[in-house]
Design an enzyme around this catalytic site. Sequence first.
Site, short mmCIF file in Angstrom:
data_model
loop_
_atom_site.label_atom_id
_atom_site.label_comp_id
_atom_site.label_asym_id
_atom_site.label_seq_id
_atom_site.Cartn_x
_atom_site.Cartn_y
_atom_site.Cartn_z
N LYS A 99 0.83 -1.21 0.00
CA LYS A 99 0.00 0.00 0.00
C LYS A 99 0.87 1.27 0.00
CE LYS A 99 -3.91 -2.01 -0.48
NZ LYS A 99 -4.38 -3.05 0.37
C1 LIG Z 1 -5.56 -4.01 0.75
C2 LIG Z 1 -7.01 -3.84 0.71
C3 LIG Z 1 -7.86 -4.21 1.78
C4 LIG Z 1 -7.43 -5.05 2.94
O1 LIG Z 1 -6.30 -4.70 3.56
P1 LIG Z 1 -5.34 -5.81 4.22
O2 LIG Z 1 -4.43 -4.95 5.03
O3 LIG Z 1 -4.63 -6.50 3.10
O4 LIG Z 1 -6.18 -6.71 5.04
C5 LIG Z 1 -9.19 -3.90 1.69
N1 LIG Z 1 -9.71 -3.28 0.63
C6 LIG Z 1 -8.95 -2.93 -0.42
C7 LIG Z 1 -9.60 -2.22 -1.57
C8 LIG Z 1 -7.58 -3.21 -0.42
O5 LIG Z 1 -6.85 -2.89 -1.48
#
Ligand SMILES: *Cc1c(COP(=O)(O)O)cnc(C)c1O
Length: 377
Positions: free
Chosen positions: A186
């Site tokens: 992210k």
């Molecule tokens: C990454 C992501 C999540 C979940 O996050 P995690 O930290 O991987 O559990 C939820 N929604 C979207 C759109 C994402 O890209």
Amino acid sequence: MKNAKKIRLSKSILGMQEVNAVKDVLLNDGYLGMGKYVRDFEDQLRSYLNRKHVICVNSGTAALHLALMALGLKENDEVLVQSLTFVSCFQAISVTGAVPVACEIIPETCTIDLNDAQRRITKNTKAIMPVHYASRVGELDKIFKFAKKNNLRVIEDAAHAFGTIYKGKKVGSFGDISCFSFDGIKNITCGEGGAVVTDDDKIAEFIMDARLLGVKKDTAKRYQGLRSWEFDVTCHGYRYHMSNIFAAIGLAQLKRLEKEFKPKRQELAKYYHCALNGIPEIILFPDDYKEIVPHIFPIRVLGKKRDVLRQYLCDNNIECGVHYYPNHLLTLFTSKSLKLSVTEKVYSQLLTLPLHPDLSKDEQDKVIMCVKNFMER
Ligand SMILES: *Cc1c(COP(=O)(O)O)cnc(C)c1O
């Protein structure tokens, strides 16, 4: 070509800052659980977002799950959510006993289509979960109006949108409840991690306990370096708290966001946009790279060419993605009668090109050249 280095779709960007931060936890502090680094990270996020409460957890999915739990959803309550999202949204809703109600998207931004959402409202609808797809918030103002009119809570899935500006304000600095993810790829990472942000005291208090198995006020004790050995539990909770190691990485990453990651992501996305603009049969997303911090760079490929282009790029050592396989087509969430024709069509066109701050100019030029070669042949 065979030996060329693979161009990665996404990547964690880590350096000595993160190494030293982790070393500090391991060698100086020695407490790896939830303690002062998590408290500091929450303080930093609170001032970055200028928000009353920030509660860190161990994933973005946990953030969504606890935010939904905090609403007190019951069996058969309904939550409006776009089908085109990570399965985490649907799972987080359905484990609470509530029903994820799959909605259409606006093709231009792949954010929730409010006209479609309106048609799916019932007496059981309790919340709406807009997903900030590729860091764009879509019609967020209208979503808040829509929610107010229909008496719904709004849980933003802002996993893609950390650092993004909407109408002069940071995503997460306003609204009802916003959830972020700090997983490995992210805009900033903790390794794994997430956060719920809100101004609502009751929601915040619930989540602070629920991330620690529902143990009352455990957060406050841990932040003083204490542990409660005699305690009360009044609600169900999970082991969803963040560890000091992850928080230390997050603190280092947060320092690098505004000066390093944000301008780099914006510059790369802008460069793609200019280079790919005007190619017949490719539709680009809006050119808003002054405001958003692009987490991914999806394009739409028309003429049923998406899968062939994807294979061509793969053959050229370029890793691509597809965000996302629609949730209403998954066995767990499918219903025979549900057809979301816009979502299904757009899904078949979507292709995500490599984007991360370590992507070099040469690598990006190669991606662009391959896309152009393929589309012109
Ligand atoms: C990454 C992501 C999540 C979940 O996050 P995690 O930290 O991987 O559990 C939820 N929604 C979207 C759109 C994402 O890209």
